[in-house]
Design a protein around this motif. Structure first.
Motif, mmCIF file in Angstrom:
data_model
loop_
_atom_site.group_PDB
_atom_site.id
_atom_site.type_symbol
_atom_site.label_atom_id
_atom_site.label_comp_id
_atom_site.label_asym_id
_atom_site.label_seq_id
_atom_site.Cartn_x
_atom_site.Cartn_y
_atom_site.Cartn_z
ATOM 1 N N PHE A 51 12.468 -0.735 -6.050
ATOM 2 C CA PHE A 51 11.505 -0.656 -7.142
ATOM 3 C C PHE A 51 10.936 -2.046 -7.380
ATOM 4 O O PHE A 51 11.696 -3.001 -7.565
ATOM 5 C CB PHE A 51 12.173 -0.152 -8.433
ATOM 6 C CG PHE A 51 12.621 1.278 -8.349
ATOM 7 C CD1 PHE A 51 11.756 2.299 -8.696
ATOM 8 C CD2 PHE A 51 13.894 1.597 -7.918
ATOM 9 C CE1 PHE A 51 12.164 3.625 -8.622
ATOM 10 C CE2 PHE A 51 14.314 2.910 -7.841
ATOM 11 C CZ PHE A 51 13.441 3.932 -8.189
ATOM 12 N N THR A 52 9.628 -2.141 -7.369
ATOM 13 C CA THR A 52 8.984 -3.419 -7.649
ATOM 14 C C THR A 52 8.870 -3.592 -9.154
ATOM 15 O O THR A 52 9.025 -2.628 -9.921
ATOM 16 C CB THR A 52 7.576 -3.476 -7.030
ATOM 17 O OG1 THR A 52 6.749 -2.513 -7.695
ATOM 18 C CG2 THR A 52 7.618 -3.212 -5.526
ATOM 19 N N LEU A 53 8.562 -4.794 -9.563
ATOM 20 C CA LEU A 53 8.335 -5.045 -10.978
ATOM 21 C C LEU A 53 7.168 -4.200 -11.482
ATOM 22 O O LEU A 53 7.198 -3.696 -12.605
ATOM 23 C CB LEU A 53 8.076 -6.536 -11.212
ATOM 24 C CG LEU A 53 7.931 -6.974 -12.657
ATOM 25 C CD1 LEU A 53 9.159 -6.567 -13.479
ATOM 26 C CD2 LEU A 53 7.738 -8.483 -12.726
ATOM 27 N N GLU A 54 6.175 -4.005 -10.648
ATOM 28 C CA GLU A 54 5.030 -3.160 -11.021
ATOM 29 C C GLU A 54 5.476 -1.713 -11.230
ATOM 30 O O GLU A 54 5.002 -1.045 -12.162
ATOM 31 C CB GLU A 54 3.939 -3.226 -9.948
ATOM 32 C CG GLU A 54 3.376 -4.614 -9.721
ATOM 33 C CD GLU A 54 2.833 -5.247 -10.987
ATOM 34 O OE1 GLU A 54 2.173 -4.543 -11.771
ATOM 35 O OE2 GLU A 54 3.067 -6.447 -11.193
ATOM 36 N N ASP A 55 6.376 -1.218 -10.375
ATOM 37 C CA ASP A 55 6.904 0.138 -10.540
ATOM 38 C C ASP A 55 7.593 0.279 -11.896
ATOM 39 O O ASP A 55 7.389 1.256 -12.620
ATOM 40 C CB ASP A 55 7.931 0.470 -9.447
ATOM 41 C CG ASP A 55 7.343 0.530 -8.053
ATOM 42 O OD1 ASP A 55 6.144 0.846 -7.909
ATOM 43 O OD2 ASP A 55 8.102 0.260 -7.094
ATOM 44 N N ILE A 56 8.407 -0.695 -12.237
ATOM 45 C CA ILE A 56 9.160 -0.662 -13.486
ATOM 46 C C ILE A 56 8.221 -0.758 -14.683
ATOM 47 O O ILE A 56 8.379 -0.029 -15.666
ATOM 48 C CB ILE A 56 10.218 -1.777 -13.498
ATOM 49 C CG1 ILE A 56 11.251 -1.493 -12.408
ATOM 50 C CG2 ILE A 56 10.882 -1.901 -14.868
ATOM 51 C CD1 ILE A 56 12.167 -2.637 -12.102
ATOM 52 N N ARG A 57 7.236 -1.619 -14.585
ATOM 53 C CA ARG A 57 6.258 -1.745 -15.678
ATOM 54 C C ARG A 57 5.482 -0.451 -15.884
ATOM 55 O O ARG A 57 5.152 -0.087 -17.010
ATOM 56 C CB ARG A 57 5.298 -2.895 -15.392
ATOM 57 C CG ARG A 57 5.911 -4.245 -15.632
ATOM 58 C CD ARG A 57 4.893 -5.344 -15.459
ATOM 59 N NE ARG A 57 5.498 -6.623 -15.773
ATOM 60 C CZ ARG A 57 5.217 -7.752 -15.171
ATOM 61 N NH1 ARG A 57 4.288 -7.784 -14.214
ATOM 62 N NH2 ARG A 57 5.817 -8.874 -15.514
#
Length: 88
Positions: free
Chosen positions: A38-44
């Motif tokens: 999971f990328t930071l963008e996914d989490i955001r």
């Protein structure tokens, strides 16, 4: 995504097969062959969503043989009204 036994017996199975079987034939537990990243963008992107929608988004990476619509129905039932009001 494929799942394998923690004891190494048998070949990989789909998430639906792992759920239906519950436990591997060799007595092991089913675990993912690999973990999704999971990328930071996914989490955001998940952060502002209601809990059930977040759960469906995460589970979609693990239960790849289920459609997004199926996951949405399952998580709506599991995390619907009263989920956070259970007093637990």
């Amino acid at each position: 995504m494929q799942y394998e036994s923690t004891r190494g017996g048998g070949g990989p199975v789909s998430s639906a097969q792992a759920i239906a079987r519950g436990q591997a034939a060799d007595g092991g537990l089913y675990v993912p062959e690999t973990l999704p990243q999971f990328t930071l963008e996914d989490i955001r992107a998940l952060a502002p969503l209601p809990y059930g929608d977040r759960a469906a988004g995460v589970l979609g990476h693990f239960l790849t043989d289920h459609t997004p619509q199926e996951l949405a129905v399952m998580t709506a039932k599991a995390y619907g009204p009263g989920f956070l009001d259970s007093g637990a």
